[in-house]
Design a protein around this motif. Sequence first.
Motif, short mmCIF file in Angstrom:
data_model
loop_
_atom_site.label_atom_id
_atom_site.label_comp_id
_atom_site.label_asym_id
_atom_site.label_seq_id
_atom_site.Cartn_x
_atom_site.Cartn_y
_atom_site.Cartn_z
N CYS A 85 0.46 -2.62 4.55
CA CYS A 85 -0.43 -3.71 4.14
C CYS A 85 -0.15 -4.11 2.69
O CYS A 85 0.25 -3.28 1.87
CB CYS A 85 -1.89 -3.27 4.22
SG CYS A 85 -2.39 -2.82 5.89
N CYS A 129 -0.20 4.48 4.46
CA CYS A 129 0.42 4.63 5.78
C CYS A 129 1.54 3.62 6.05
O CYS A 129 1.75 2.68 5.29
CB CYS A 129 -0.64 4.59 6.88
SG CYS A 129 -1.03 2.95 7.51
N CYS A 178 0.82 -1.22 0.00
CA CYS A 178 0.00 0.00 0.00
C CYS A 178 0.86 1.27 0.00
O CYS A 178 1.86 1.35 0.71
CB CYS A 178 -0.90 -0.02 1.23
SG CYS A 178 -1.99 1.41 1.35
N CYS A 197 -7.83 -0.96 4.90
CA CYS A 197 -8.76 0.12 5.28
C CYS A 197 -9.28 0.76 4.00
O CYS A 197 -8.93 0.34 2.88
CB CYS A 197 -8.05 1.14 6.16
SG CYS A 197 -6.87 2.17 5.27
FE1 SF4 Z 1 -2.82 1.11 3.51
FE2 SF4 Z 1 -4.81 1.24 5.27
FE3 SF4 Z 1 -3.01 -0.69 5.48
FE4 SF4 Z 1 -2.34 1.82 6.04
S1 SF4 Z 1 -3.80 0.53 7.17
S2 SF4 Z 1 -1.14 0.40 4.80
S3 SF4 Z 1 -3.55 2.98 4.55
S4 SF4 Z 1 -4.46 -0.40 3.81
#
Ligand code: SF4
Length: 685
Positions: A17, A13, A10, A45
Motif C-alpha cells: 500500500c 506486508c 508501506c 490497515c
Molecule cells: Fe501496510 Fe496494511 Fe497495506 Fe499491508 S495492508 S501494506 S500492512 S497498510
Amino acid sequence: MEMKYVPTTCPYCGTGCGFNLVVKDGKVVDTAPWHRAPVNQGKTCAKGNYAAEFVNSPDRLTTPLIKKDGTFVEASWDEAYALIVSKFKAYKPEEMACLASARVSNEENYLLQKFARAVLKTPHVDHCARLCHASTVAGLAAVFGSGAMTNSIEDISEAKCIFVIGSNTFEQHPLIGRRIMMARLNGVKVIVADPRFTPTAKQADLYLPFFSGTDVALLNGLMQHIIKNGWEDKEFIAKRTKDFDKLKEVVMKDTYSLENVAKVTGLPAADIATAAEWIAKAESSALLYSMGITQHTVGVDNVKSTANLQMITGNLGKRGAGVCALRGQNNVQGACDMGCLPNVYSGYQQVANSDLHKKMTEAWGCDIAEGKVGYTVTKMINVLADEPGTLKCMYVMGENPMISDPDLHHVEKGLKNLEFMVVQDIFLTETAELADVVLPGSCYAERDGTQTNTERRVQLWRKAQDAPGQAKPDWQIICELGAAMGYEKQFAFKSPEEIFNEVAKVTPSYGGMTYARLGAEGLHWPCPTAEHPGTPVLHKEKFGTPDGLGILTPIEWKQPAEVPDAEYPLLLTTGRCMWHWHTGTMTRRSESLEREEPTGWVEMNPEDAKALGIKDKEMIRAISRRGEINIGARVTKDIKKGVVFMPFHFKECAANILTNNALDPIASIPEYKACSVRIEKIPEV
Ligand code: SF4
C-alpha cells in the motif's frame, strides 16, 4: 514550521500500500492517506496507519557499535569498517555467509548479494523468504516456470469464486482482504479453509475448518470430486497442460474419496463437495494462499497441489483467477527477485548455469563465487549449531533469526558458535545483541529505493527524513564496505537510482524499468523492454516452462514431521496477529499497536481447556520437544479442538522456542504450521 507530504510505500506486508509520510521540520511525525496510491486508493490497515510511530523511536541505533569484553562500545565508521575488513579478509569464502532482508529495498538486496558473491566470493547468501514462501518460489517455478503470484491484487475483486486456503487475509493482508469483500458484495462465493475461525473465515460463505497439515488431502479430494462429476476444464487441460493422466492416477484413488478425505481433514464430506462444485462451476475462481500452505515439510507439495486445482479448472492466464500466493513481508518478493537466494542471481538466473555465471562475472568486472548453490538460511543455522567450524563469519542485514527462526535454542547455539558476526539494523535486535559489530542502517522513510509487492509490482520509496545520528542508508554502507574491501569500481554508486539501473541491465524481468517509468503507479514484472507495459496477469498464452505447458503433478498426502501423541497431544500452529509484525522490532515500538496486543497468547478450544482445567487468561506452560514457555491462555471456540495457535512476535513468550525445524526437502522451509506440544497448568508455589 515546515510541513510536507512524501508519498511512499508501506514497510509491513507484501500488499504494498501507498501512503503519505507527514514531515514536520524535517522529521516524520505521521502518515496521511495517499488517495491515488495504486494498490489501496488511500486506505490502509492499522499497521500502515501507524507506520510513522517507530521511525523516530528513542532507541534507534545512531552509531556503529563494537563489542569489547562482552560489552558494546560506540565506534566511528572508520573503526568499524577497519575491523570488519580485517576479519572478512581472514576467512575463506566458504566460511562466510550473508543474510539479506525482505525489509530493505531492491537496490540494497541486489548490492548485498553482489557483495557476497563478488567481494566475499561466497555462494552462501539467503534471506527470510526461506521461512515464508520458499515453497512458492520452488513449487510454482517447477509447474508454471515462474515462482510468483500469477495475478494482480486488483483483479481478485473480479473473481466469481474465491477460495482462500492457509491465509488469514483480513488480518495479514487487509487491503487484499478488501478486494475479497468487494467481490463478495457482488455476490461472489467465498470459501475459506483454515483450522482457526479467523476474521477471514468469519466472512466466508463456506468455512472449512480442516486440520493443519492436511492440505494435500483436501486439495486432492476437491479434484477427485470435480473430475468424477466431469466439471474439469477439458479444453484448458488439453491445450495448456500436460500429465493429466498421471495426476488422475493419484487423485482418483479411494484414499481421496470424499469420505476418506473427510476423515483425514476433519471436515464434513458434503462441505468438500460443495466447495468443489463452487470452484469448478464458477466462470473464474481465484485461489489465495499464504503461509498456511507454504510452512510445512510438504510446502512444495502443497503449492503444487494448489496449482493442480487451478489448472484442471482452467483458472489461469485470465483475470479474476490464478494462484495468488500472498507474500508476507513488504519486499520479500523483491529480495527474491534480486537474487538473495543461494541458487540464483537476480531475475532467477541460475548460478549453476555457466553462461549466466560468465554473464555476471563480466557485468561485475571481477571474479565471483563459483557457480554452485550455497547454503539456505536453515542450512546455515544447522551447520552452525551441529558442525561448528564450518561457517565462521556472518554479515546479517535487517534480519532477526533469534525470534523468527524455528527452534530458538538451536538458533542461539548456532549463532554463538560464530567467530565473527556483523549485524546491520535499525534497532539492537535479539540477533544484534549477539553480534561483534553492529552497523546502524536506515528505515524505509530515510532513503529512496524500490520495493516489489506480492503482485510483482515494483514501486518507489521516497526519502522523507535523514537517518538519525550517524546512521546511514543501507546501500551506502554496503558500497563503503565494498570499497574498503578493494572493490571501489563495483560499488561506485552515488544513488539508489544508479543501482537500479544496473539491476535493470542484468535482470531480464526488470530490463524495461527505470525510476521515471515506475512513477506513481509502478510496473509489474516481467517488463523486459523500455516499451513493455508490464505484466499484471501471467501465463495468458503459455506458461514459462520450456514447452509452454503447465505441469500437472501427482502428489500424495503425507503427515507433518511431528504429529500429536500421548506425550505431546496438541497440534501447535503459529502465525501473526493483526497488530504486530514479525519479530516486533518495529510494531512493538509503535505505542498505538503495542497498546492493542502487549504480549503473546495461546489460543485453545474450550474442550481442550476444560480437559486440562485451564481457564481463559490463565498463565500456562507450553512444552514441546525443543523447549518450553509460559504464556497466557485465550480460550475460544475459534480454534479447532486438538489444535492450539500462538503468534510468534513476542520475545517474552517466543513461540519459536517450541517450533520444529524439520524442513521441506526441496525448499528447506521449516514446518511452523504443525508441531506437537503439551499444555500444563503452572504449579502454584
Ligand atoms: Fe501496510 Fe496494511 Fe497495506 Fe499491508 S495492508 S501494506 S500492512 S497498510
